[in-house]
Design a protein around this motif. Structure first.
Motif, short mmCIF file in Angstrom:
data_model
loop_
_atom_site.label_atom_id
_atom_site.label_comp_id
_atom_site.label_asym_id
_atom_site.label_seq_id
_atom_site.Cartn_x
_atom_site.Cartn_y
_atom_site.Cartn_z
N ASN A 108 -5.90 12.56 -1.33
CA ASN A 108 -7.35 12.02 -1.59
C ASN A 108 -8.20 13.29 -1.90
O ASN A 108 -8.25 14.43 -1.44
CB ASN A 108 -7.85 11.37 -0.31
CG ASN A 108 -6.94 10.34 0.24
OD1 ASN A 108 -6.19 9.94 -0.38
ND2 ASN A 108 -7.50 9.69 1.41
N ARG A 119 0.99 -1.06 0.05
CA ARG A 119 -0.12 -0.10 -0.09
C ARG A 119 0.89 1.33 0.02
O ARG A 119 0.69 2.14 -0.60
CB ARG A 119 -0.94 0.00 1.31
CG ARG A 119 -1.90 1.15 1.47
CD ARG A 119 -2.63 1.18 2.62
NE ARG A 119 -1.84 1.19 3.78
CZ ARG A 119 -1.37 2.17 4.35
NH1 ARG A 119 -1.63 3.50 3.68
NH2 ARG A 119 -0.77 2.01 5.42
N GLU A 141 -9.07 9.53 -6.59
CA GLU A 141 -10.38 8.77 -6.60
C GLU A 141 -9.93 7.40 -6.88
O GLU A 141 -8.85 6.98 -7.01
CB GLU A 141 -11.25 9.29 -7.34
CG GLU A 141 -11.74 10.65 -6.90
CD GLU A 141 -13.02 11.14 -7.52
OE1 GLU A 141 -14.22 10.97 -6.99
OE2 GLU A 141 -13.06 11.72 -8.53
N TYR A 142 -11.10 6.41 -6.93
CA TYR A 142 -11.16 5.20 -7.48
C TYR A 142 -10.08 4.40 -6.77
O TYR A 142 -9.02 3.79 -7.13
CB TYR A 142 -10.91 5.16 -9.10
CG TYR A 142 -11.73 5.95 -9.70
CD1 TYR A 142 -13.10 5.83 -9.59
CD2 TYR A 142 -11.33 6.75 -10.76
CE1 TYR A 142 -13.96 6.69 -10.41
CE2 TYR A 142 -12.17 7.56 -11.13
CZ TYR A 142 -13.52 7.56 -11.21
OH TYR A 142 -14.32 8.32 -12.03
N ASN A 143 -10.03 4.20 -5.50
CA ASN A 143 -9.41 3.52 -4.42
C ASN A 143 -7.87 4.03 -4.59
O ASN A 143 -6.80 3.51 -4.19
CB ASN A 143 -9.35 2.02 -5.08
CG ASN A 143 -8.80 1.18 -4.07
OD1 ASN A 143 -8.77 1.44 -2.56
ND2 ASN A 143 -8.24 0.14 -4.20
N THR A 200 -6.14 5.35 -6.91
CA THR A 200 -5.09 4.85 -7.75
C THR A 200 -5.35 5.92 -9.13
O THR A 200 -4.35 5.69 -10.11
CB THR A 200 -5.53 3.50 -8.33
OG1 THR A 200 -6.97 3.49 -8.95
CG2 THR A 200 -5.37 2.42 -7.06
#
Length: 409
Positions: free
Chosen positions: A259, A174, A296-298, A300
């Motif tokens: 984020n 991660r 956004e989108y996890n 990524t």
């Protein structure tokens, strides 16, 4: 690879008085920070796979901002190519940033000398920007850090050390992907001085091309009107679009990702955990704009880009940190270190300051045998024989900062 705690276990040291970063002593110091002046630069090619570096005293790695035509409703995949590079630790700190700074000093020593053999350099502290960032954010950020101080001919050299923490595989991947994504975003929106268009996704490699500015400044306070002179190096991301003058730091921008902020809670979290460090990094080099990619989108994909005003960040974060107290604490901490080392004349001695995560207490140990924690290499003694040695003769200096800092953009 050395680990800090193992080094301390094998080293004799003397415990010195502690400092509480939550104390009131520094909050009315009225510290003032002089606008930094750029006095030099160099380029470095950092191979993340081998952690080796190649340094050049030029601007060959200077980059320029090259944003998409629209900064809204974009889709920049931060994981593009990651499978080819996931075996590389992208969050590792560089091992020899201070080495490069010392080599730059050796090359430019004649313009830096002041003719006093007891203090040949007219600077009280020499380090890298990241050290000052950590110190000045300490009252408001719960990070762990370890910073070593050594004194040579009246000037104190400062170097960060890092612990090698055990991370489980999931957590490592991660953090590693997040660090990789930061570099990938920077690659998407910049171009080198030799490119007509921004870099495409196919030419990304594990060798990073860094450009560093060398700056001088000064910090003083009500109790210390003469202040402390500072010389430090900072890796900077790129010049603004259509700018050609690299001598003015306000022509540069910092590049960050975070984020996407869609709620008051997310906004509070940003200011609680990130904005202080972003602000400090930029103010230390007189940069007034941050290019922020929202993920956004996890986490990524960057889907929008915003230009942030650095001074506005401090104004918006008033409930979480106070920019005046950042400067106050930096001056207060440097005063403490300078006073502790006022009678120190041995450059092999290291004063190690440490703060644990979630603690407000800063400890200090005087290492009696610094060993692999040595900050000042033997060849820095060229100031004894100023006309003999050239920076190339130093090769790679003997010390290495320990391991590991997460360098997430």
């Amino acid at each position: 690879m050395f680990i800090l705690f193992q080094e301390l276990y094998n080293t004799n040291y003397e415990d010195l008085p502690t400092l509480d970063s939550d104390c009131m002593d520094y909050k009315n110091d009225g510290a003032s920070f002089q606008l930094p002046e750029k006095i030099g630069h160099f380029s470095s090619d950092l191979c993340k796979k081998t952690r080796s570096r190649e340094m050049r005293f030029d601007e060959s790695n200077l980059s320029y901002l090259h944003l998409p035509q629209s900064c809204d409703y974009i889709s920049l995949d931060l994981t593009e190519g990651y499978n080819h590079f996931k075996h590389i630790n992208w969050s590792n700190a560089s091992l020899d940033k201070l080495d490069e700074m010392l080599k730059w000093i050796l090359k430019n020593r004649r313009s830096l000398e002041r003719g006093d053999q007891t203090k040949p350099l007219d600077f009280d502290f020499i380090t890298q920007r990241g050290v000052f960032t950590r110190i000045m954010c300490t009252p408001f950020v719960n990070d762990e850090w370890h910073i070593g101080f050594s004194k040579f001919k009246g000037t104190i050299y400062i170097c960060p050390f890092f612990n090698d923490h055990d991370e489980n595989e999931r957590n490592f991947q991660r953090l590693n992907m997040a660090s990789y994504g930061g570099y990938r975003f920077e690659h998407y929106i910049t171009k080198s001085k030799y490119e007509d268009t921004y870099s495409n996704c196919d030419d990304f490699s594990s060798t990073l091309h860094e450009y560093s500015a060398v700056l001088k400044s000064k910090i003083n306070s009500i109790n210390n009107p003469n202040g402390y002179s500072l010389l430090y190096v900072a890796e900077v991301d790129c010049l603004k679009e259509n700018e050609t003058d690299s001598s003015r730091m306000e022509n540069f921008v910092e590049i960050k990702t975070t984020n996407k902020i869609d709620s008051p809670i997310q906004n509070d979290n940003f200011h609680r955990h990130k904005s202080c460090k972003w602000w400090a990094q930029s103010k230390l080099v007189a940069i007034d704009r941050i290019i922020c990619g929202y993920k956004e989108y996890n986490l990524t994909t960057v889907t929008s880009i915003e230009t942030m005003n650095v001074d506005s960040i401090a104004q918006q974060a008033f409930r979480f940190w106070n920019h005046k107290n950042c400067w106050n604490f930096l001056e207060h901490f440097l005063s403490l270190a300078k006073n502790l080392m006022k009678n120190e004349n041995d450059p092999s001695k290291v004063y190690l300051f440490s703060k644990e995560r979630y603690s407000t207490i800063i400890t200090c140990k005087k290492l009696l045998h610094s060993g692999n924690l040595c900050i000042i290499p033997d060849c820095i003694s060229i100031f004894e024989n100023i006309s003999i040695l050239h920076p190339e003769q130093c090769g790679s200096f003997a010390y290495s900062p320990i391991h590991v800092e997460n360098s997430i953009k």
